[in-house]
Design a protein around this motif. Structure first.
Motif, mmCIF file in Angstrom:
data_model
loop_
_atom_site.group_PDB
_atom_site.id
_atom_site.type_symbol
_atom_site.label_atom_id
_atom_site.label_comp_id
_atom_site.label_asym_id
_atom_site.label_seq_id
_atom_site.Cartn_x
_atom_site.Cartn_y
_atom_site.Cartn_z
ATOM 1 N N LEU A 55 -8.236 7.045 -17.895
ATOM 2 C CA LEU A 55 -8.254 5.698 -18.469
ATOM 3 C C LEU A 55 -7.014 4.893 -18.101
ATOM 4 N N PHE A 56 -5.843 5.516 -18.160
ATOM 5 C CA PHE A 56 -4.617 4.816 -17.757
ATOM 6 C C PHE A 56 -4.189 5.199 -16.342
ATOM 7 N N CYS A 57 -4.285 6.495 -16.029
ATOM 8 C CA CYS A 57 -3.848 6.956 -14.698
ATOM 9 C C CYS A 57 -4.707 6.365 -13.572
ATOM 10 N N GLY A 58 -6.006 6.156 -13.829
ATOM 11 C CA GLY A 58 -6.894 5.639 -12.793
ATOM 12 C C GLY A 58 -6.464 4.279 -12.273
ATOM 13 N N PRO A 59 -6.384 3.246 -13.136
ATOM 14 C CA PRO A 59 -5.911 1.938 -12.680
ATOM 15 C C PRO A 59 -4.502 1.980 -12.087
ATOM 16 N N LEU A 60 -3.614 2.806 -12.679
ATOM 17 C CA LEU A 60 -2.256 2.922 -12.153
ATOM 18 C C LEU A 60 -2.272 3.504 -10.746
ATOM 19 N N PHE A 61 -3.097 4.525 -10.505
ATOM 20 C CA PHE A 61 -3.187 5.151 -9.186
ATOM 21 C C PHE A 61 -3.734 4.168 -8.142
ATOM 22 N N LEU A 62 -4.779 3.426 -8.498
ATOM 23 C CA LEU A 62 -5.355 2.453 -7.561
ATOM 24 C C LEU A 62 -4.349 1.349 -7.232
ATOM 25 N N THR A 63 -3.632 0.889 -8.250
ATOM 26 C CA THR A 63 -2.603 -0.141 -8.026
ATOM 27 C C THR A 63 -1.505 0.392 -7.123
ATOM 28 N N PHE A 64 -1.067 1.634 -7.397
ATOM 29 C CA PHE A 64 -0.019 2.247 -6.565
ATOM 30 C C PHE A 64 -0.469 2.371 -5.113
ATOM 31 N N CYS A 65 -1.710 2.810 -4.891
ATOM 32 C CA CYS A 65 -2.217 2.975 -3.514
ATOM 33 C C CYS A 65 -2.162 1.654 -2.755
ATOM 34 N N PHE A 66 -2.594 0.573 -3.407
ATOM 35 C CA PHE A 66 -2.583 -0.738 -2.750
ATOM 36 C C PHE A 66 -1.150 -1.195 -2.471
ATOM 37 N N LEU A 67 -0.278 -1.117 -3.493
ATOM 38 C CA LEU A 67 1.089 -1.635 -3.336
ATOM 39 C C LEU A 67 1.908 -0.758 -2.391
ATOM 40 N N ASN A 68 1.661 0.548 -2.387
ATOM 41 C CA ASN A 68 2.382 1.414 -1.449
ATOM 42 C C ASN A 68 1.965 1.109 -0.011
ATOM 43 N N THR A 69 0.689 0.762 0.188
ATOM 44 C CA THR A 69 0.225 0.364 1.519
ATOM 45 C C THR A 69 0.910 -0.923 1.960
ATOM 46 N N VAL A 70 1.028 -1.880 1.025
ATOM 47 C CA VAL A 70 1.739 -3.135 1.340
ATOM 48 C C VAL A 70 3.181 -2.840 1.734
ATOM 49 N N ALA A 71 3.852 -1.952 0.969
ATOM 50 C CA ALA A 71 5.253 -1.616 1.273
ATOM 51 C C ALA A 71 5.373 -0.923 2.627
ATOM 52 N N ILE A 72 4.399 -0.081 2.984
ATOM 53 C CA ILE A 72 4.419 0.581 4.295
ATOM 54 C C ILE A 72 4.283 -0.453 5.413
ATOM 55 N N VAL A 73 3.394 -1.425 5.226
ATOM 56 C CA VAL A 73 3.208 -2.487 6.228
ATOM 57 C C VAL A 73 4.506 -3.268 6.406
ATOM 58 N N TYR A 74 5.222 -3.505 5.306
ATOM 59 C CA TYR A 74 6.484 -4.253 5.360
ATOM 60 C C TYR A 74 7.663 -3.365 5.782
ATOM 61 N N SER A 75 7.450 -2.052 5.900
ATOM 62 C CA SER A 75 8.525 -1.085 6.188
ATOM 63 C C SER A 75 9.631 -1.162 5.143
ATOM 64 N N ALA A 76 9.257 -1.397 3.895
ATOM 65 C CA ALA A 76 10.232 -1.524 2.813
ATOM 66 C C ALA A 76 10.530 -0.163 2.203
ATOM 67 N N THR A 77 11.679 -0.077 1.511
ATOM 68 C CA THR A 77 12.060 1.194 0.884
ATOM 69 C C THR A 77 11.216 1.489 -0.348
ATOM 70 N N ALA A 78 10.450 0.489 -0.824
ATOM 71 C CA ALA A 78 9.553 0.734 -1.952
ATOM 72 C C ALA A 78 8.399 1.656 -1.577
ATOM 73 N N ALA A 79 8.157 1.830 -0.274
ATOM 74 C CA ALA A 79 7.105 2.754 0.182
ATOM 75 C C ALA A 79 7.587 4.187 -0.037
ATOM 76 N N LEU A 80 6.844 4.949 -0.814
ATOM 77 C CA LEU A 80 7.272 6.310 -1.129
ATOM 78 C C LEU A 80 7.044 7.228 0.064
ATOM 79 N N PRO A 81 8.001 8.097 0.367
ATOM 80 C CA PRO A 81 7.800 9.094 1.425
ATOM 81 C C PRO A 81 6.670 10.056 1.055
ATOM 82 N N PHE A 82 6.085 10.675 2.058
ATOM 83 C CA PHE A 82 4.958 11.583 1.840
ATOM 84 C C PHE A 82 5.358 12.738 0.914
#
Length: 592
Positions: free
Chosen positions: A368-395
């Motif tokens: 219920l809470f982890c699901g939306p949080l996980f989907l949001t993280f996946c999208f925002l982490n992809t954005v950070a990877i595209v920007y090559s920002a440090t907000a992108a979490l390492p594997f």
């Protein structure tokens, strides 16, 4: 079950207090003259976009022959810190005057890269003996120029480090840029640059134990603190007066109701009942979608427990200024350890409501809470990877989080669910529920769900909106938040006002003979989360200078998750308060 969860949370508390002590001891370095003192370059980024940060050497600065990365804790990585060895040598008590770092010929591409950074008001951050330092990398000369095409762009090439020491310890460091040592970046042409730095040492009487107070005091200067306290007290007094006024009215009305119903029972037993007593056979009828309702209660209870323990850690001093990543580590670990509370609460309540498919309910609780949080993280982490920002979490960090969820969160959720199923608790209803529900009479528009939510959310929000500015300026800016005592008081008032306003609206709903109060009380209690998200829109456009797709998506994405968490937590508080109230009033009268 309660003993197991209490011991787990006690372990978490001891772990963070120990970690806090280790960090303090680790930075308690003593040096001799000429000893190397660790200096790490952290990140660069636009000053007004706190989430959009990049590695220091993503800009073409002078880099050391061997760039070594500092090993970081989970919270530091989540915070976007990426510490590497800096090109400056700041040995203990070793003064330097215009020391050459390197001579570098900037290509036209590198000039354009630096110019873009200067236009976007880039700053750099470093850590010297665990003390943070900042500085801007350049400036824009707009003096006497109205047309932006006439602006000139300069890069600072000389940095001054002013360091204070007390005997054999570093106490404070400040960085200044030489306004006369500039490199013109206005035109796209190759440019020769000599990067320089100077170091000055000065003795101070400030003890080592108080060296972090400088950063705490920057957010709590006496006049700021006085205004802060005054505004909070003013807000709280207003809200508590309103709450007390409503409480007095409600208690008087309830007292009249009890007298009236008692008189009716003595007079004529078969006369028609009116008001909230009339629906006593329906008020404890189980809500629709009871699996979702129980899952929301479980998640809200877990988030409430998480918030309480975060406050405990903050009040004992774990989150002192620039204890890098401590808050993020605490959130991840304590959330994992409290998942058993969510499982126990949800399944126990679901079984009280005579639910049968408790396994599905447990899965719903976990998502219920982890699901939306996980989907949001996946999208925002992809954005950070595209920007090559440090907000992108390492594997590797993502793997660690997945392992925590798999090996800690999920097993505790299942154990809590099993304990909840076996608890054999019964739903204590003072009145028998009739076989068929009564028809709800037509009600005016202002008694609908949405208008009630608007009324319910406004008063609690008005109690916290002043403090919200300081929190937003800290999380989405560069201010440091240290006054956790004020925040804790505001949180307590938020809970009290939320509980009371939900109880009041539940009474008025029952008095109108509307017995479907379960979901309404949860939605009204949680509606403050929607007001907070509305404040996000106001803050972004009126109070901040944030811009760009990455910063905008990070701000609204993660704030949506936080406000959703508030919705679940305060909804749980509102429903629990309403349930206590409804049980009390129906227990106080005869319901045959």
């Amino acid at each position: 079950m309660e003993k197991v969860m209490a011991s787990s949370l006690l372990v978490a508390l001891l772990f963070f207090c120990w970690g806090n002590q280790v960090r303090s001891d680790a930075s308690d370095h003593r040096y001799k003259a000429g000893d190397p003192v660790p200096l790490y370059a952290n990140k660069v980024g636009p000053f007004h976009n706190p989430s959009e940060t990049y590695r220091y050497f993503d800009l073409p600065f002078c880099s050391p022959a061997h760039v070594t990365e500092k090993k970081e804790a989970l919270g530091e990585v989540l915070n976007g810190d990426r510490l590497v060895s800096a090109p400056y040598k700041l040995d203990f008590l070793s003064e330097k005057d215009s020391e050459l770092v390197c001579k570098k010929k900037l290509s036209t591409g590198e000039v354009a890269q630096f110019r873009k950074a200067v236009i976007n008001d880039y700053y750099f951050q470093m850590y010297y003996d665990d003390l943070p330092i900042w500085g801007f990398i350049g400036k824009v000369d707009k003096e006497g120029k109205t047309d932006p095409s006439e602006y000139k762009y300069f890069l600072y090439k000389h940095i001054h480090f002013d360091i204070l020491y007390n005997k054999d310890r570093v106490i404070e460091i400040n960085v200044r840029t030489d306004p006369n040592a500039l490199v013109d970046l206005t035109e796209d042409k190759e440019t020769e640059v000599e990067f320089m730095y100077s170091v000055k040492w000065k003795e101070t009487d400030t003890p080592f134990e108080k060296r972090m107070e400088k950063y705490s005091q920057s957010s709590s200067l006496p006049h700021h603190l006085e205004i802060h306290w005054f505004s909070i007290i003013n807000s709280c007094v207003t809200v508590l007066l309103l709450t007390g006024f409503l409480a007095t009215i409600l208690m008087r009305v309830l007292k009249n109701d009890f007298v009236k119903y008692a008189h009716d029972e003595e007079a004529v037993d078969d006369q028609e009942e009116t008001g909230w007593k009339y629906i006593h056979g329906d008020v404890f009828r189980y809500p629709k979608n009871k699996s979702l309702f129980a899952a929301a209660l479980g998640s809200g209870t877990q988030l409430f427990t998480l918030t309480v323990f975060i406050f405990i850690l903050s009040l004992v001093g774990v989150f002192y200024p620039y204890n890098r990543g401590a808050l993020f580590t605490a959130l991840v670990v304590i959330y994992a350890l409290t998942s058993g509370i969510a499982g126990y609460t949800a399944t126990s309540f679901y079984c009280q409501l005579e639910g049968t498919n408790w396994v599905r309910n447990l899965l719903l609780t976990g998502c219920l809470f982890c699901g939306p949080l996980f989907l949001t993280f996946c999208f925002l982490n992809t954005v950070a990877i595209v920007y090559s920002a440090t907000a992108a979490l390492p594997f590797g960090t993502i793997v660690v989080i997945v392992l925590i969820w798999t090996l800690v969160t999920s097993p505790l959720l299942v154990l809590g669910g099993i304990a909840g199923k076996n608890s054999k608790a019964e739903f204590q209803a003072p009145c028998r529920t009739t076989k068929y529900p009564r028809e709800i009479p037509p009600l005016p528009w202002y008694r609908g769900t949405l208008p009630q939510m608007a009324m319910a959310g406004f008063l609690p929000f008005s109690a916290i909106y002043i403090e919200l500015y300081y929190i937003f300026a800290s999380v989405w800016g560069h201010r440091i938040y240290t006054i956790y005592s004020i925040l804790f008081i505001v949180f307590i008032i938020l809970l009290i006002v939320t509980a009371f306003i939900t109880v009041a609206l539940t009474y008025f709903q029952l008095a109108a003979e509307d017995h479907e109060w379960w979901w309404r009380s949860f939605l009204c209690g949680g509606s403050t989360g929607l007001f907070i998200y509305g404040y996000c829109l106001y803050y972004y456009y009126a109070r901040s200078d944030m811009s760009g797709f990455m910063q905008t998506s990070f701000f609204f994405g993660y704030m949506a998750c936080i406000c959703y968490g508030f919705f679940l937590m305060l909804g749980t508080v509102g429903f629990r308060a309403s349930l206590l109230f409804v049980r009390h009033i129906y227990r106080s009268i005869k319901c045959e």
